[in-house]
Design a protein around this motif. Sequence first.
Motif, PDB file in Angstrom:
ATOM      1  N   LEU A 129       0.860  -1.184   0.000  1.00  0.00           N
ATOM      2  CA  LEU A 129       0.000   0.000   0.000  1.00  0.00           C
ATOM      3  C   LEU A 129       0.894   1.232   0.000  1.00  0.00           C
ATOM      4  CD1 LEU A 129      -2.855   1.257   0.276  1.00  0.00           C
ATOM      5  CD2 LEU A 129      -2.545   1.142   2.757  1.00  0.00           C
ATOM      6  N   PRO A 130       0.874   2.057  -1.069  1.00  0.00           N
ATOM      7  CA  PRO A 130       1.813   3.183  -1.167  1.00  0.00           C
ATOM      8  C   PRO A 130       1.752   4.155   0.005  1.00  0.00           C
ATOM      9  CG  PRO A 130       0.764   2.775  -3.281  1.00  0.00           C
ATOM     10  CD  PRO A 130       0.067   1.903  -2.284  1.00  0.00           C
ATOM     11  N   ASN A 131       0.532   4.444   0.484  1.00  0.00           N
ATOM     12  CA  ASN A 131       0.408   5.431   1.559  1.00  0.00           C
ATOM     13  C   ASN A 131      -0.658   4.950   2.541  1.00  0.00           C
ATOM     14  OD1 ASN A 131       0.186   7.668   3.220  1.00  0.00           O
ATOM     15  ND2 ASN A 131       0.198   9.151   1.544  1.00  0.00           N
ATOM     16  N   ASP A 132      -0.211   4.488   3.700  1.00  0.00           N
ATOM     17  CA  ASP A 132      -1.167   4.011   4.702  1.00  0.00           C
ATOM     18  C   ASP A 132      -1.593   5.103   5.671  1.00  0.00           C
ATOM     19  OD1 ASP A 132       1.314   4.246   5.845  1.00  0.00           O
ATOM     20  OD2 ASP A 132       1.072   2.508   7.169  1.00  0.00           O
ATOM     21  N   LYS A 133      -1.174   6.347   5.408  1.00  0.00           N
ATOM     22  CA  LYS A 133      -1.539   7.473   6.280  1.00  0.00           C
ATOM     23  C   LYS A 133      -2.629   8.348   5.672  1.00  0.00           C
ATOM     24  CE  LYS A 133       1.757   6.257   9.089  1.00  0.00           C
ATOM     25  NZ  LYS A 133       1.454   5.582  10.377  1.00  0.00           N
ATOM     26  N   SER A 134      -2.653   8.412   4.360  1.00  0.00           N
ATOM     27  CA  SER A 134      -3.615   9.281   3.681  1.00  0.00           C
ATOM     28  C   SER A 134      -4.298   8.520   2.548  1.00  0.00           C
ATOM     29  CB  SER A 134      -2.907  10.517   3.107  1.00  0.00           C
ATOM     30  OG  SER A 134      -3.799  11.300   2.342  1.00  0.00           O
TER      31      SER A 134
ATOM     32  N   LYS B  31      -5.718  10.376  -2.471  1.00  0.00           N
ATOM     33  CA  LYS B  31      -5.500  10.073  -3.878  1.00  0.00           C
ATOM     34  C   LYS B  31      -5.893   8.627  -4.163  1.00  0.00           C
ATOM     35  CE  LYS B  31      -1.749  13.407  -4.471  1.00  0.00           C
ATOM     36  NZ  LYS B  31      -0.343  13.610  -4.900  1.00  0.00           N
ATOM     37  N   PHE B  32      -6.589   8.430  -5.270  1.00  0.00           N
ATOM     38  CA  PHE B  32      -7.160   7.116  -5.564  1.00  0.00           C
ATOM     39  C   PHE B  32      -6.087   6.046  -5.707  1.00  0.00           C
ATOM     40  CE2 PHE B  32      -8.505   3.934  -8.713  1.00  0.00           C
ATOM     41  CZ  PHE B  32      -9.597   3.404  -8.045  1.00  0.00           C
ATOM     42  N   PHE B  33      -5.059   6.291  -6.508  1.00  0.00           N
ATOM     43  CA  PHE B  33      -4.071   5.256  -6.784  1.00  0.00           C
ATOM     44  C   PHE B  33      -3.164   4.976  -5.586  1.00  0.00           C
ATOM     45  CE2 PHE B  33      -5.183   6.652 -11.090  1.00  0.00           C
ATOM     46  CZ  PHE B  33      -5.446   5.420 -11.664  1.00  0.00           C
ATOM     47  N   SER B  34      -3.046   5.921  -4.665  1.00  0.00           N
ATOM     48  CA  SER B  34      -2.209   5.703  -3.492  1.00  0.00           C
ATOM     49  C   SER B  34      -2.912   4.863  -2.435  1.00  0.00           C
ATOM     50  CB  SER B  34      -1.781   7.038  -2.881  1.00  0.00           C
ATOM     51  OG  SER B  34      -2.905   7.745  -2.390  1.00  0.00           O
ATOM     52  N   LYS B  35      -4.229   4.710  -2.526  1.00  0.00           N
ATOM     53  CA  LYS B  35      -4.957   3.902  -1.547  1.00  0.00           C
ATOM     54  C   LYS B  35      -5.283   2.503  -2.066  1.00  0.00           C
ATOM     55  CE  LYS B  35      -9.454   5.947  -2.789  1.00  0.00           C
ATOM     56  NZ  LYS B  35     -10.554   6.802  -2.297  1.00  0.00           N
ATOM     57  N   LEU B  36      -4.833   2.179  -3.279  1.00  0.00           N
ATOM     58  CA  LEU B  36      -4.979   0.816  -3.779  1.00  0.00           C
ATOM     59  C   LEU B  36      -3.895  -0.072  -3.195  1.00  0.00           C
ATOM     60  CD1 LEU B  36      -5.634   1.416  -7.604  1.00  0.00           C
ATOM     61  CD2 LEU B  36      -7.323   1.168  -5.770  1.00  0.00           C
ATOM     62  N   LYS B  37      -4.228  -1.316  -2.952  1.00  0.00           N
ATOM     63  CA  LYS B  37      -3.231  -2.307  -2.556  1.00  0.00           C
ATOM     64  C   LYS B  37      -2.769  -3.045  -3.809  1.00  0.00           C
ATOM     65  CE  LYS B  37      -4.510  -3.276   2.247  1.00  0.00           C
ATOM     66  NZ  LYS B  37      -4.949  -4.337   3.209  1.00  0.00           N
ATOM     67  N   TYR B  38      -1.469  -3.027  -4.055  1.00  0.00           N
ATOM     68  CA  TYR B  38      -0.899  -3.658  -5.243  1.00  0.00           C
ATOM     69  C   TYR B  38      -0.297  -5.013  -4.843  1.00  0.00           C
ATOM     70  CZ  TYR B  38      -1.480   0.984  -7.206  1.00  0.00           C
ATOM     71  OH  TYR B  38      -2.016   2.181  -7.631  1.00  0.00           O
ATOM     72  N   ARG B  39      -0.628  -6.051  -5.604  1.00  0.00           N
ATOM     73  CA  ARG B  39      -0.230  -7.403  -5.235  1.00  0.00           C
ATOM     74  C   ARG B  39       0.460  -8.102  -6.404  1.00  0.00           C
ATOM     75  NH1 ARG B  39      -6.039  -7.564  -3.450  1.00  0.00           N
ATOM     76  NH2 ARG B  39      -6.030  -6.866  -1.279  1.00  0.00           N
ATOM     77  N   ALA B  40       1.353  -9.037  -6.066  1.00  0.00           N
ATOM     78  CA  ALA B  40       2.026  -9.851  -7.077  1.00  0.00           C
ATOM     79  C   ALA B  40       2.489 -11.138  -6.423  1.00  0.00           C
ATOM     80  CB  ALA B  40       3.207  -9.107  -7.694  1.00  0.00           C
ATOM     81  N   GLY B  41       2.609 -12.183  -7.243  1.00  0.00           N
ATOM     82  CA  GLY B  41       3.056 -13.456  -6.702  1.00  0.00           C
ATOM     83  C   GLY B  41       3.361 -14.457  -7.792  1.00  0.00           C
ATOM     84  N   PHE B  42       4.014 -15.538  -7.402  1.00  0.00           N
ATOM     85  CA  PHE B  42       4.413 -16.596  -8.324  1.00  0.00           C
ATOM     86  C   PHE B  42       4.132 -17.934  -7.667  1.00  0.00           C
ATOM     87  CE2 PHE B  42       7.648 -19.780  -9.365  1.00  0.00           C
ATOM     88  CZ  PHE B  42       7.488 -19.882 -10.747  1.00  0.00           C
ATOM     89  N   SER B  43       3.698 -18.913  -8.471  1.00  0.00           N
ATOM     90  CA  SER B  43       3.468 -20.260  -7.953  1.00  0.00           C
ATOM     91  C   SER B  43       3.960 -21.291  -8.959  1.00  0.00           C
ATOM     92  CB  SER B  43       1.976 -20.490  -7.672  1.00  0.00           C
ATOM     93  OG  SER B  43       1.219 -20.453  -8.869  1.00  0.00           O
TER      94      SER B  43
END
Length: 459
Positions: free
Chosen positions: A357-362, A365-377
């Motif tokens: 999460l780019p900014n957990d304080k504010s 802004k829309f894109f700063s409150k999105l949680k970005y995820r990635a993974g491999f299996s």
Amino acid sequence: MRKLLLSLLVFAAFGSFAQESTPYSRYGLGYLVDNNHMQSAQMGGLGAAFQSAESPNYINPASYASMQLTTFDGGISGNFEKIKTTNTKSKQNSFTLNYLSLFFPVNKYWTTGASLLPFSSKDYLVSQTQSFDTSSAMKFEYEGSGTLYNLSWGNGFKYKGFQVGFNIGYLFGKLNNNTFGYPLANGSLDQNAYTTWSFTNTKVSSFVWNAGAQYVLDIKSKKDTTKLYNVVFGISGSAPIKFGKGTYTDNAIYNFESKYLLSRSSSIGLNDFITDYIKPQAEFSKVLDTLSEKFGQKVDIKIPATLNVGVMAFRGIKWKAGFDFRYQPWSKYKGYESGAASKLSNSWRVAVGGEFLPNDKSFKKFFSKLKYRAGFSYTRTNIAINDTKINEFGMNFGVGIPIVITTTSPEGLIQKLYVYAFNVGIEGGSRGTTQKNLVQETFVKLKIGISLNDRWFVR
């Protein structure tokens, strides 16, 4: 709005969605469905140690105790596949129900709920031609369909840093296997010959279970004592499970004149052809010549034990990262099939992934409150053909999209919470190989999860 979304999701799940189609679902109980929640699936599938305050983790029921709100959860995925062999290529698309569930915290120590989860599915149509000489051959077609579902009741309990939980599920559904075998003359259908049709239909009715435990270790930063890091250690699994007495199988073998196949188009499956074209014949009993019929046979099906272990580290809602390992000795599987279709291999799976999460304080802004995820299996499946292991790998990417809900705290105060109710992700990967006349599938899966959260049962 909530009732509308709930109605749409239930209608979608039961009204218009099939299971993932793959020729490798011919073996054993079919293609085993991965029941990772959309959040963990977008991180490669972190199951043993994953926990969330907003959604359940079906792989380890101990995680239920972390949930803080009443949650209705649903997930679906669209599967877009390319299938190829050394000689042919094709495309196919399907849609899959991943899960439906409703959970709520009874008190600060106990969370309970119910889930509907696909367990496995068969959806394949493959053919094979065996030549005898330059002018004659035998063609075999194999078709499978059906899904097994798990209606599960889950409970999670916590005390300080320890969490334990269990799922008790009712496994039900049908698996259908059909085979056509008919002679060819000079590469074409021999109309003067006979076609053999055989089927095996299995109805499953049994109870299954799994259990798990998690321990949360809190670590304070030496440089900044206000920062708290958490490490979760998780383990889950079950002992070998033997299906109940309500499981039985029907199988039969029939002959009919191959000339009837002239009325069949290439897009019609085996079971549909029998149902729609053969059975409506005025003299149906004379069309089919019965060679063997056995109905209502009791069958012993035993699935092997499972083991999931993992570790996950996180700091609040800022970031998460983890590792997961699963193992199941499918060589000990005992099934209803005969021949190679029942000979399975031990399977295992490893996964790594995380979210940020780019900014957990504010959250302005829309894109700063999105949680970005990635993974491999990477998965060694339970299938081995021609001494070749069938492997699968996938790369996952996704985002969590929050909404603001107004609810009541346990102390009775009105509060606003950011809840990540929408989880959208994409997975790309492959399964199988074209070596030794086998099939390779490359796929892209669009995954969508919806979590509706609120605080219920509070005065």
